[in-house]
Design an enzyme around this catalytic site. Structure first.
Site, mmCIF file in Angstrom:
data_model
loop_
_atom_site.group_PDB
_atom_site.id
_atom_site.type_symbol
_atom_site.label_atom_id
_atom_site.label_comp_id
_atom_site.label_asym_id
_atom_site.label_seq_id
_atom_site.Cartn_x
_atom_site.Cartn_y
_atom_site.Cartn_z
ATOM 1 N N HIS A 56 83.374 23.008 -14.514
ATOM 2 C CA HIS A 56 82.673 23.490 -13.318
ATOM 3 C C HIS A 56 83.478 23.006 -12.119
ATOM 4 C CE1 HIS A 56 79.335 22.915 -16.215
ATOM 5 N NE2 HIS A 56 78.795 23.959 -15.639
ATOM 6 N N ASP A 59 82.905 19.414 -11.572
ATOM 7 C CA ASP A 59 83.350 18.442 -12.587
ATOM 8 C C ASP A 59 84.705 17.897 -12.151
ATOM 9 O OD1 ASP A 59 81.198 19.277 -14.138
ATOM 10 O OD2 ASP A 59 82.417 20.566 -15.420
ATOM 11 N N MET A 90 88.866 28.764 -19.271
ATOM 12 C CA MET A 90 87.608 29.186 -18.638
ATOM 13 C C MET A 90 87.230 28.220 -17.518
ATOM 14 S SD MET A 90 84.157 28.110 -18.690
ATOM 15 C CE MET A 90 83.157 27.769 -20.137
ATOM 16 N N GLU A 183 75.926 33.728 -19.310
ATOM 17 C CA GLU A 183 75.343 32.879 -20.367
ATOM 18 C C GLU A 183 73.828 32.807 -20.254
ATOM 19 O OE1 GLU A 183 77.139 29.013 -20.627
ATOM 20 O OE2 GLU A 183 75.530 28.230 -21.885
ATOM 21 N N LYS A 185 69.892 31.722 -21.185
ATOM 22 C CA LYS A 185 69.127 30.573 -21.690
ATOM 23 C C LYS A 185 67.663 30.824 -21.342
ATOM 24 C CE LYS A 185 69.078 25.530 -21.710
ATOM 25 N NZ LYS A 185 69.546 24.280 -21.089
ATOM 26 N N GLU A 219 75.225 30.964 -26.353
ATOM 27 C CA GLU A 219 75.249 29.571 -26.850
ATOM 28 C C GLU A 219 74.239 29.412 -27.980
ATOM 29 O OE1 GLU A 219 75.425 26.221 -24.123
ATOM 30 O OE2 GLU A 219 73.838 25.223 -25.263
ATOM 31 N N HIS A 222 70.850 27.829 -27.121
ATOM 32 C CA HIS A 222 69.956 28.575 -26.232
ATOM 33 C C HIS A 222 69.151 29.624 -26.993
ATOM 34 C CE1 HIS A 222 72.709 27.450 -22.605
ATOM 35 N NE2 HIS A 222 72.224 26.410 -23.242
ATOM 36 N N ASP A 247 79.694 29.601 -26.779
ATOM 37 C CA ASP A 247 79.402 28.172 -26.673
ATOM 38 C C ASP A 247 78.814 27.700 -27.995
ATOM 39 O OD1 ASP A 247 80.315 28.075 -24.096
ATOM 40 O OD2 ASP A 247 78.388 27.532 -23.180
ATOM 41 N N ASP A 257 66.638 21.086 -24.903
ATOM 42 C CA ASP A 257 68.062 21.437 -24.928
ATOM 43 C C ASP A 257 68.867 20.269 -25.505
ATOM 44 O OD1 ASP A 257 70.520 22.543 -24.363
ATOM 45 O OD2 ASP A 257 70.426 22.136 -22.223
ATOM 46 N N ASP A 259 71.930 20.265 -27.383
ATOM 47 C CA ASP A 259 73.395 20.291 -27.293
ATOM 48 C C ASP A 259 74.080 19.339 -28.277
ATOM 49 O OD1 ASP A 259 73.363 22.260 -25.331
ATOM 50 O OD2 ASP A 259 73.531 20.860 -23.665
ATOM 51 N N ASP A 289 80.155 23.446 -26.389
ATOM 52 C CA ASP A 289 79.324 23.038 -25.252
ATOM 53 C C ASP A 289 78.249 22.098 -25.771
ATOM 54 O OD1 ASP A 289 78.230 22.716 -22.828
ATOM 55 O OD2 ASP A 289 77.342 24.708 -22.678
HETATM 56 C C1 GLT Z 1 75.358 23.128 -18.737
HETATM 57 C C2 GLT Z 1 74.642 24.097 -19.614
HETATM 58 C C3 GLT Z 1 75.566 24.896 -20.428
HETATM 59 C C4 GLT Z 1 76.456 25.798 -19.640
HETATM 60 C C5 GLT Z 1 77.401 25.098 -18.776
HETATM 61 C C6 GLT Z 1 78.075 26.075 -17.862
HETATM 62 S S1 GLT Z 1 76.789 23.713 -18.018
HETATM 63 O O1 GLT Z 1 75.725 21.991 -19.455
HETATM 64 O O2 GLT Z 1 73.745 23.367 -20.454
HETATM 65 O O3 GLT Z 1 74.916 25.637 -21.413
HETATM 66 O O4 GLT Z 1 77.273 26.493 -20.554
HETATM 67 O O5 GLT Z 1 77.547 26.089 -16.595
HETATM 68 MN MN MN Z 2 76.572 26.543 -22.569
HETATM 69 MN MN MN Z 3 72.814 24.062 -23.929
#
Ligand code: GLT
Ligand code: MN
Ligand code: MN
Length: 389
Positions: A56, A59, A90, A183, A185, A219, A222, A247, A257, A259, A289
């Protein structure tokens, strides 16, 4: 030869600065790890064998950096890329951390916030392109509501479209040759987010002025948060020519969430996902991700990153094994068997075909009585995954 499961550049494994850079803060607890500089992260990723690093805008360059600070950060980052051979496939914009975006960026009710979000994104696109990015991700972290009293969902959709159209034209005007990957979510951080799933996003893209330059960045976590089958969404995106980025991570269904490391929770789903990506010849980034458990130190962060890539490569090998397994393939052939008796009805509609089909007779009871060997096929799949075949 035993496969080494060693990541190579052709595997296109990438991580975000924010993933291995995650310091282990959560809503209930302070950080458990020290922040790493972006240069340190590039070296860490090179050390574990990644191909690329994504970021980002903030970042890399703090939101309040002066132009001189930006220039010095970018110089050091470029040097780290040159020293390690890592690339930046990216980039994306942080439109969610700053309090200015508390009610959204492109969908905010405040026109000043919307204008600021566009300005910030154009600057972030410039930064991403300067570092080599060819895919630009949009994750609408704050594009949603806690109460539908707050925002008209139709207006939000229109504002979102207006912003995407503006930014597509900006990228085209600059001659950047960028592709945008949106993306979805369903929720978190907002109570409900717009364009909640891959399917919503694919439909939204078709309403844009330049749909050809816009695809999705689905993702795993998500879609799992929404209780959906990720592979099916990915297949639909692929079929539409819209799988621009992906992702990879993992997530227990119905949870926050998480991750988690790729393959950490739903191994069979991860297997069929990897098999799909490899079978169709997806050539984009395999972006992880995700982040290490909060309990990890720096060594654990490396274990996390290596684990994501190693699991992908093991599953890729398992997919090749599945494709080459004669018992599995004979079941696949049996399932898809065709005695040719319906050939006359196949393909495009014609009035005569329709008439012939309407006049044909089918043994409905026999159709219903036929056993389908999916139990055996699934068990064989499990045995491939468990390493006993
Ligand atoms: C954030 C989010 C991710 C996105 C990123 C891109 S940042 O961590 O949870 O799913 O892909 O903005
Ligand atoms: Mn993501
Ligand atoms: Mn996520």
């Amino acid at each position: 030869m035993t496969p080494s499961f060693q990541p190579q550049p052709e595997h296109r494994f990438t991580f975000g600065l924010w993933t291995v850079g995650n310091i282990g803060r959560d809503p209930f607890g302070e950080p458990t790890r020290k922040p790493l500089s972006s240069v340190e992260i590039v070296h860490l990723l090179a050390d574990v064998g990644a191909y690329g690093v994504n970021f980002h805008d903030n970042d890399l360059v703090p939101i309040d950096a002066t132009p001189a600070e930006r220039a010095s950060i970018v110089t050091k980052f470029k040097q780290a890329l040159a020293d390690t051979g890592l690339v930046v496939p990216m980039a994306t914009t942080n439109l969610f951390t700053d309090p200015a975006f508390k009610d959204g960026a492109f969908t905010s009710n405040d026109p000043k916030v919307r204008a600021y979000a566009l300005q910030k994104t154009m600057q972030a696109i410039d930064l991403g392109v300067e570092l080599g990015a060819q895919i630009y991700v949009f994750w609408g972290g704050r594009e949603g509501v806690e109460t539908d009293a707050a925002k008209n969902p139709l207006a939000a959709m229109q504002r979102n479209r207006e912003a995407m159209n503006f930014l597509c034209d900006y990228a085209l005007d600059q001659g950047y040759g960028l592709k945008f990957a949106l993306e979805p979510k369903p929720n978190e951080p907002r109570g409900d987010m717009y364009n909640a799933t891959i399917g919503h996003m694919l439909a939204f893209i078709e309403t844009l002025d330049h749909p050809e330059m816009v695809g999705v960045n689905p993702e795993v976590a998500h879609e799992h948060m929404a209780g959906l089958n990720f592979l099916h969404g990915v297949a639909q995106a692929w079929d539409a020519g819209k799988l621009f980025h992906i992702d990879l991570n993992d997530q227990a269904f119905g949870r926050y969430d998480q991750d988690f490391r790729f393959g950490a929770v739903n191994l069979k789903s991860a297997f069929f996902l990897v098999k799909f990506l490899e079978d169709v010849g997806y050539s984009g980034s395999r972006h992880f991700d995700a982040h290490a458990y909060r309990s990890e130190d720096l060594a654990g962060v490396k274990d996390f990153a290596r684990g994501c890539m190693r699991t992908y490569l093991i599953l890729k090998e398992k997919a090749a094994q599945w494709n080459a397994d004669s018992e599995i393939q004979s079941l696949v052939a049996e399932i898809n068997g065709d005695d040719g008796s319906t050939d006359a009805f196949k393909g495009a509609y014609s009035p005569s075909k329709a008439a012939a089909l309407k006049a044909a007779s089918f043994d409905r009871q026999a159709l219903g009585a036929r056993g389908l060997p999916y139990e055996r096929l699934d068990q064989l799949t499990v045995e491939v995954l468990l390493g006993v075949r």
